[in-house]
Motif scaffolding. Structure first.
Motif, PDB file in Angstrom:
ATOM      1  N   PRO A 124     -30.591  28.091   9.476  1.00 56.66           N
ATOM      2  CA  PRO A 124     -31.336  28.445  10.668  1.00 56.66           C
ATOM      3  C   PRO A 124     -31.130  29.901  11.020  1.00 56.66           C
ATOM      4  N   SER A 125     -32.182  30.585  11.411  1.00 64.13           N
ATOM      5  CA  SER A 125     -32.091  31.997  11.761  1.00 64.13           C
ATOM      6  C   SER A 125     -31.152  32.187  12.932  1.00 64.13           C
ATOM      7  N   PRO A 126     -30.151  33.091  12.817  1.00 65.34           N
ATOM      8  CA  PRO A 126     -29.238  33.306  13.929  1.00 65.34           C
ATOM      9  C   PRO A 126     -29.943  33.776  15.191  1.00 65.34           C
ATOM     10  N   SER A 127     -31.155  34.311  15.079  1.00 66.99           N
ATOM     11  CA  SER A 127     -31.861  34.771  16.268  1.00 66.99           C
ATOM     12  C   SER A 127     -32.230  33.618  17.196  1.00 66.99           C
ATOM     13  N   ARG A 128     -32.212  32.370  16.691  1.00 67.03           N
ATOM     14  CA  ARG A 128     -32.546  31.225  17.532  1.00 67.03           C
ATOM     15  C   ARG A 128     -31.378  30.811  18.412  1.00 67.03           C
ATOM     16  N   ARG A 129     -30.222  31.362  18.162  1.00 62.02           N
ATOM     17  CA  ARG A 129     -29.045  30.920  18.889  1.00 62.02           C
ATOM     18  C   ARG A 129     -28.933  31.648  20.225  1.00 62.02           C
ATOM     19  N   THR A 132     -39.161  17.972   9.766  1.00 63.99           N
ATOM     20  CA  THR A 132     -39.587  18.949   8.757  1.00 63.99           C
ATOM     21  C   THR A 132     -39.582  20.359   9.324  1.00 63.99           C
ATOM     22  N   PHE A 133     -38.918  20.557  10.460  1.00 65.79           N
ATOM     23  CA  PHE A 133     -38.984  21.843  11.159  1.00 65.79           C
ATOM     24  C   PHE A 133     -38.370  22.987  10.362  1.00 65.79           C
ATOM     25  N   ASP A 134     -37.189  22.771   9.757  1.00 65.79           N
ATOM     26  CA  ASP A 134     -36.553  23.833   8.982  1.00 65.79           C
ATOM     27  C   ASP A 134     -35.549  23.228   8.000  1.00 65.79           C
ATOM     28  N   ASP A 135     -34.924  24.103   7.205  1.00 66.07           N
ATOM     29  CA  ASP A 135     -33.976  23.648   6.191  1.00 66.07           C
ATOM     30  C   ASP A 135     -32.809  22.869   6.788  1.00 66.07           C
ATOM     31  N   SER A 136     -32.371  23.262   7.972  1.00 66.79           N
ATOM     32  CA  SER A 136     -31.174  22.658   8.544  1.00 66.79           C
ATOM     33  C   SER A 136     -31.350  21.172   8.769  1.00 66.79           C
ATOM     34  N   THR A 137     -32.560  20.772   9.220  1.00 66.21           N
ATOM     35  CA  THR A 137     -32.777  19.361   9.504  1.00 66.21           C
ATOM     36  C   THR A 137     -33.477  18.622   8.373  1.00 66.21           C
ATOM     37  N   THR A 138     -34.022  19.339   7.408  1.00 69.34           N
ATOM     38  CA  THR A 138     -34.658  18.677   6.265  1.00 69.34           C
ATOM     39  C   THR A 138     -33.662  18.567   5.121  1.00 69.34           C
ATOM     40  N   GLN A 155     -29.332  17.977   6.517  1.00 69.95           N
ATOM     41  CA  GLN A 155     -28.799  16.647   6.815  1.00 69.95           C
ATOM     42  C   GLN A 155     -28.954  15.698   5.635  1.00 69.95           C
ATOM     43  N   THR A 156     -29.947  15.927   4.780  1.00 66.49           N
ATOM     44  CA  THR A 156     -30.057  15.104   3.577  1.00 66.49           C
ATOM     45  C   THR A 156     -28.858  15.331   2.665  1.00 66.49           C
ATOM     46  N   LEU A 157     -28.461  16.583   2.483  1.00 60.61           N
ATOM     47  CA  LEU A 157     -27.296  16.871   1.643  1.00 60.61           C
ATOM     48  C   LEU A 157     -26.003  16.402   2.300  1.00 60.61           C
ATOM     49  N   ALA A 158     -25.930  16.455   3.633  1.00 59.45           N
ATOM     50  CA  ALA A 158     -24.739  15.926   4.311  1.00 59.45           C
ATOM     51  C   ALA A 158     -24.601  14.434   4.046  1.00 59.45           C
ATOM     52  N   VAL A 175     -28.921  12.874  15.511  1.00 57.73           N
ATOM     53  CA  VAL A 175     -29.400  13.777  14.459  1.00 57.73           C
ATOM     54  C   VAL A 175     -28.184  14.425  13.808  1.00 57.73           C
ATOM     55  N   ILE A 176     -28.283  14.691  12.534  1.00 60.86           N
ATOM     56  CA  ILE A 176     -27.214  15.400  11.822  1.00 60.86           C
ATOM     57  C   ILE A 176     -27.584  16.866  11.755  1.00 60.86           C
ATOM     58  N   SER A 177     -26.681  17.718  12.222  1.00 56.19           N
ATOM     59  CA  SER A 177     -26.933  19.158  12.181  1.00 56.19           C
ATOM     60  C   SER A 177     -25.601  19.896  12.161  1.00 56.19           C
ATOM     61  N   ALA A 178     -25.683  21.235  12.141  1.00 52.09           N
ATOM     62  CA  ALA A 178     -24.496  22.073  12.002  1.00 52.09           C
ATOM     63  C   ALA A 178     -23.922  22.466  13.361  1.00 52.09           C
TER      64      ALA A 178
END
Length: 433
Positions: free
Chosen positions: A3-8, A201-207, A210-213, A271-274
């Protein structure tokens, strides 16, 4: 990409507080004649709190050192890899690079990253957890100091779980499914009102993230140990894809929804996220944040061995740098030298709501009174599995995301998604060597 750090949305203060408390080392400029060496550092800390957070210790270094100065340069994260490659090809590479660790194999293959000297490699291997060292290494060789580390865990909304009669977060996949189905609600037209489990499907973090987690929690891997083929077409990979497809088919997940907004507004229960997301949720949810809890990623069965995904960044030295010794010394000062019991980089990352791979630093900095939701991410440093960073890793990740989205939206069956992923990723990673 991550996720882009600018969203934080972060709160600063810890790094500057350490300096204000008198923890900085005394002035020790060399006083040598001649112009100082100027090292350039290129990162994605381009604006706002992240830019300020990095500039603080850089300013401290420059005030303490006469012979070697550091100048920061920054671009947006989405432009970072391209900038590394283009500048290098043009003979304009910076001395110090701050890459996303997923790119390390590609950067090593392109001759951009310099291996860490033995004394620095030893310091990194000794001072950081295995996931952080693995992220900063390619083919067993260390290439830099890990900086920001993110592990994945399960976020959940206590209020939504209670309302559905669910006692606490799920520990296993069957418990996760049962809770997700009980919580999910649709209107009379079949539109999703509340997702039990947020696939998005919003971004890599949630697509992909979490699949790899979930894949790691099932004992599987995305790429083989030698990095030359995908390993997702396996019993573990099939189990993950089956789980996600069931959640969608039974109405517990709605992949088209922006899960970041939906969870914060109480429309997603789990939801699974970082770990970086905790600071965002605090800012978005206000007092409702007290209903947010974090737990380890559920396992296929209770007796399983805990595992999850970790992602990260690192600071390394360019092969084109004319002053590698000075560059490595600055990185050691920033990442390994202790100030008030922790490294400057650990203080920097904590000040912006993140972690480093130095678990001892993190325990000191989080201490009593810190956000308890950060603890599961800290604990996960001990068992997280780093993203594979083989030469074709970025493209492989993009291909995986494409196939996951096709699975979730019904364009592919589980068998088709596994076969397509294997064929496409195998072609990419084998070509990249």
């Amino acid at each position: 990409m991550t996720p882009s750090p600018s969203r934080r949305h972060f709160a600063l203060g810890l790094s500057s507080a350490l300096l204000a408390a008198g923890c900085a080392a005394p002035h020790r400029g060399t006083g040598r004649p001649g112009d100082p060496i100027v090292l350039t550092l290129l990162s994605h800390y381009a604006s706002g709190e992240l830019k300020k957070a990095l500039q603080g210790p850089v300013d401290e270094w420059n005030a303490l050192h006469d012979r070697v100065k550091v100048r920061t340069k920054a671009v947006e994260f989405t432009d970072l890899l391209t900038t590394f490659m283009v500048r290098q090809a043009a003979g304009q590479g910076t001395d110090i690079l701050h890459p996303y660790c997923l790119w390390n194999g590609q950067l090593v293959r392109a001759g951009v990253l310099r291996p860490a000297p033995p004394e620095h490699a030893e310091e990194i291997s000794r001072g950081y957890g295995a996931a952080a060292v693995g992220s900063a290494s390619v083919a067993g060789k260390v290439y830099g100091y890990p900086t920001e580390m993110q592990t994945y865990a399960l976020y959940y909304n206590r209020r939504l779980l209670r309302a559905a009669g669910v006692d606490g977060p799920p520990r296993t996949w069957p418990e996760l499914e049962e809770a997700a189905y009980r919580i999910a609600r649709q209107d009379r037209y079949g539109n999703t009102l509340v997702q039990g489990f947020g696939l998005s499907t919003f971004d890599d973090s949630t697509t992909v993230g979490q699949t790899l987690a979930l894949l790691n929690a099932a004992g599987g891997r995305f790429v083989s140990a030698d990095g030359r083929r995908t390993a997702i077409d396996s019993p573990a990979g099939r189990a993950v894809f089956d789980l996600e497809r069931r959640l969608v088919d039974k109405g517990a997940s709605a992949p088209g929804v922006n899960v970041y907004q939906a969870f914060a507004s109480g429309q997603v229960a789990m939801v699974i996220s970082a770990g970086w997301w905790t600071a965002n949720l605090k800012a978005l949810m206000g007092t409702a944040y007290r209903e947010v809890g974090v737990a380890p990623v559920p396992l296929p069965e209770a007796a399983g061995r805990r595992a999850t995904l970790s992602t990260g960044f690192m600071l390394g030295v360019n092969t084109a740098s004319e002053h590698p010794r000075e560059a490595w010394e600055f990185l050691r000062w920033l990442n390994a030298e202790k100030v008030c019991g922790t490294s400057r980089m650990s203080a920097l990352q904590t000040s912006v709501g993140s972690l480093t791979g130095r678990a001892d630093d993190m325990r000191t900095l989080l201490g009593a009174g810190g956000d308890p939701n950060l603890r599961p991410f800290l604990d996960a440093l001990a068992y997280a599995v780093p993203e594979p960073n083989v030469p074709g890793a970025q493209q492989a990740k993009s291909l995986l995301r494409k196939n996951i989205e096709a699975l979730w939206t019904g364009q592919q069956t589980v068998d088709e998604a596994l076969r397509s992923t294997r064929r496409q990723v195998d072609q990419e990673v084998s070509r990249s060597w």
